[in-house]
Design a protein around this motif. Structure first.
Motif, PDB file in Angstrom:
ATOM      1  N   ARG A  28       0.881  -1.123   0.328  1.00 55.52           N
ATOM      2  CA  ARG A  28       0.005  -0.339  -0.197  1.00 55.52           C
ATOM      3  C   ARG A  28       0.812   1.285  -0.076  1.00 55.52           C
ATOM      4  NH1 ARG A  28      -5.254   1.981   1.032  1.00 55.52           N
ATOM      5  NH2 ARG A  28      -5.176   3.805   2.166  1.00 55.52           N
TER       6      ARG A  28
ATOM      7  N   ALA B  46      -3.141   5.225  -2.886  1.00 59.73           N
ATOM      8  CA  ALA B  46      -3.802   6.013  -1.794  1.00 59.73           C
ATOM      9  C   ALA B  46      -3.301   7.590  -1.968  1.00 59.73           C
ATOM     10  CB  ALA B  46      -4.334   5.572   0.001  1.00 59.73           C
TER      11      ALA B  46
ATOM     12  N   SER C 228      -7.129   4.959  -4.879  1.00 56.12           N
ATOM     13  CA  SER C 228      -8.222   6.146  -4.439  1.00 56.12           C
ATOM     14  C   SER C 228      -6.835   7.481  -4.059  1.00 56.12           C
ATOM     15  CB  SER C 228      -8.439   5.427  -2.594  1.00 56.12           C
ATOM     16  OG  SER C 228      -7.526   5.456  -1.586  1.00 56.12           O
TER      17      SER C 228
ATOM     18  N   ASP D 292      -8.844   1.969 -11.592  1.00 60.50           N
ATOM     19  CA  ASP D 292     -10.199   2.861  -9.946  1.00 60.50           C
ATOM     20  C   ASP D 292     -10.202   1.817  -9.107  1.00 60.50           C
ATOM     21  OD1 ASP D 292     -11.121   2.612 -13.555  1.00 60.50           O
ATOM     22  OD2 ASP D 292     -11.979   4.261 -12.790  1.00 60.50           O
TER      23      ASP D 292
ATOM     24  N   THR E   1      -1.911  -1.365  -4.385  1.00 55.18           N
ATOM     25  CA  THR E   1      -2.231   0.143  -4.528  1.00 55.18           C
ATOM     26  C   THR E   1      -1.477   1.505  -3.935  1.00 55.18           C
ATOM     27  OG1 THR E   1      -3.591   0.328  -1.909  1.00 55.18           O
ATOM     28  CG2 THR E   1      -4.290  -1.554  -4.056  1.00 55.18           C
TER      29      THR E   1
ATOM     30  N   ARG F 254      -7.920  11.906 -11.950  1.00 51.69           N
ATOM     31  CA  ARG F 254      -8.873  11.437 -12.576  1.00 51.69           C
ATOM     32  C   ARG F 254      -9.326  10.228 -13.369  1.00 51.69           C
ATOM     33  NH1 ARG F 254     -11.588  10.767  -7.638  1.00 51.69           N
ATOM     34  NH2 ARG F 254     -11.316  12.613  -6.361  1.00 51.69           N
TER      35      ARG F 254
ATOM     36  N   ARG G  33      -8.483  10.938  -2.040  1.00 47.80           N
ATOM     37  CA  ARG G  33      -9.816  12.319  -0.588  1.00 47.80           C
ATOM     38  C   ARG G  33      -8.727  13.587  -0.581  1.00 47.80           C
ATOM     39  NH1 ARG G  33      -8.262   8.282   4.463  1.00 47.80           N
ATOM     40  NH2 ARG G  33      -7.870   6.838   2.442  1.00 47.80           N
TER      41      ARG G  33
END
Length: 378
Positions: free
Chosen positions: A196, A226, A251, A247, A224, A238, A253
C-alpha cells in the motif's frame, strides 16, 4: 555578547497556526539567555484557504498577532504582505535581533530592514532555484541581503542562491521539525499481502503522480495507491486512473487535520514523493518525508532537490520521471517486506537525529547569536 537576555523578534506567517509554525519555538521555554517574541498575521490566505490565527499562549515565546495589509495580492500574495503595527511593536520590544521566516524579496523583509533600528537582521531562506525576479522584487532581494547579518538556509542550493544575489555573510543550516505527539509510530500489526503506497500533498503535475500511476499499471494487482490532497491536477489524474483501469487500486481524498494526515500515513507501507525538477520547481525540503519517517513509514523519493538528503537511509531514491525503475522497486519491496522494516527503522533514527524541534530550536538560537555578534551599525 551581553549577559542580559538577548531579545529576539521572529516574524513568521507560518506561525499563524499553533500546531504548525509555533511548535519549534516551544523549546525556548525557560531558556535564561533568550527572550523570544513571535509575530504572526491575524489572518492568512494560502492554497484557497483562509486561516484565522490561533490564540496566543504557546510556551517559549511571547506571541504577537497583528493584522496585515495586502494579504490577498494575487500570485505574489505571500510576498506582498506587511504589518502596519510593526513599527510600534519594534519600539516596544527593542529587539537585539529581528528574524524573518520569510524570503528576502518579500515586502515584509524590506519593511523589517527599514524599521529595524540597531537590531541585527537574520533571514531564513528556502528558495533553491536561481532566477531573476520581476521588478521590484529583485531589487528588494539584493537590498535586503546586503543588509542582512546572518542567513539560516534550508539547503546548500538555497545558500547558493543568496550568495549569487550578493549575500557575503555567515550562513547556518536549519531544518524542519516533527511533532512527535501527532506523527508518532504506528502499532505493530501483521502485514497484509500486497503493498500500500500513499501520497500527501498538492495535486499538481510537478509532484510526479502521473509517474506513480504509470508504475502502478506495471506492478502486481495487489499494489495500491492512496492519495490525500487537493489541487488543479486532480481532474487529469482521475482521467488517467480511468484510462489505465486503476479505479479499484487508486483512491483520492481531500485534506485532513494533522491527526488525520498522521493516521493516513500510518496506514501505508511506504510514502512516495516523486517531484519533477523544472525551471521553477525543485523540492526545497519535503516535510512529509520526515512526518512519514516519524510514523515508521519509509519513503520512496525522486532525485529532485533536497529529497535524497532529507530521506537519507529511511527509504529509496529513484530517477525522476522513470516509471519502469519505480515499478521495479515497487515489486522488489512487495516481495521482500523485510526491506520495508529495515528502512522504517532507519527513518525513525534519521528523524530522531536531525529533525526534532529541539534540534531546530538549537539551530535558530545559534543563528540569532551569530547575527547579534555580526550586526553592522544602523
Amino acid at each position: 555578547m551581553s549577559e542580559r537576555r538577548l531579545k529576539i523578534l521572529s516574524i513568521a506567517h507560518p506561525a499563524v497556526e499553533a500546531a504548525a509554525g509555533r511548535l519549534r519555538y516551544h523549546p525556548f521555554l525557560g531558556r535564561p539567555d533568550l527572550d523570544v517574541h513571535l509575530l504572526a498575521p491575524r489572518r492568512w490566505h494560502q492554497f484557497g484557504r483562509t486561516i484565522e490565527a490561533d490564540p496566543p499562549g504557546d510556551p517559549g515565546v511571547t506571541m504577537h498577532i497583528l493584522p496585515i495589509w495586502f494579504g490577498r495580492g494575487g500570485p505574489m500574495s505571500w510576498y506582498l504582505h506587511i504589518y502596519p503595527g510593526m513599527r510600534r511593536l519594534i519600539r516596544e520590544i527593542e529587539p537585539d535581533v529581528i528574524h524573518l521566516w520569510e524570503e528576502p524579496w518579500s515586502f515584509v523583509a524590506l519593511q523589517a530592514k527599514v524599521l529595524k533600528g540597531d537590531a541585527a537582521l537574520m533571514l531564513e531562506v528556502d528558495q533553491n532555484i536561481l532566477k531573476r525576479l520581476p521588478p521590484p522584487f529583485e531589487s528588494i532581494r539584493r537590498h535586503v541581503l546586503r543588509n542582512t547579518d546572518h542567513i539560516l538556509s534550508r539547503s546548500p542550493d538555497a545558500t547558493a542562491v543568496v550568495r549569487a544575489c550578493g549575500y557575503a555573510g555567515t550562513v547556518g543550516e536549519v531544518g524542519y521539525g516533527v511533532d512527535f505527539a501527532t506523527f508518532g509510530p504506528r502499532q505493530a500489526a501483521q502485514r497484509t499481502p500486497g503493498l500500500r503506497l500513499g501520497y500527501v500533498g498538492r495535486l499538481v503535475v510537478e509532484k510526479g503522480l502521473d509517474d506513480a500511476l504509470d508504475a502502478l499499471a506495471r506492478a502486481p494487482a495487489d499494489v495500491t495507491l492512496a492519495i490525500m490532497g487537493e489541487g488543479p491536477h486532480e481532474a487529469s489524474l482521475r482521467r488517467k486512473i480511468a484510462e489505465l483501469r486503476l479505479d479499484g487500486r487508486v483512491s483520492l481524498r481531500g485534506w485532513s487535520s494533522p491527526a488525520g494526515v498522521a493516521d493516513f500515513i500510518r496506514s501505508l507501507d511506504a510514502l512516495i514523493l516523486l517531484t519533477r525538477t523544472t525551471a521553477v520547481v525543485k523540492e526545497q525540503f519535503g516535510r512529509v518525508i520526515i512526518e512519514a519517517q516519524s510514523c515508521g513509514v519509509p519513503v520512496i523519493g525522486s532525485t529532485c532537490g533536497a529529497i535524497p538528503a532529507v530521506t537519507a537511509d529511511g527509504g529509496w531514491i529513484v530517477p525522476e520521471q522513470d516509471p519502469p525503475a519505480l515499478a521495479a522497486l515497487i515489486e522488489r519491496l512487495r516481495d521482500d517486506p523485510a526491506l520495508l522494516d529495515a528502512a522504517a527503522d532507519a527513518g525513525r533514527a534519521n528523524v530522531a537525529r536531525r529533525f526534532t524541534y529541539d534540534a531546530v530550536a538549537g539551530q535558530l538560537a545559534d543563528g540569532w547569536i551569530s547575527a547579534f555578534r555580526n550586526r553592522r551599525p544602523a
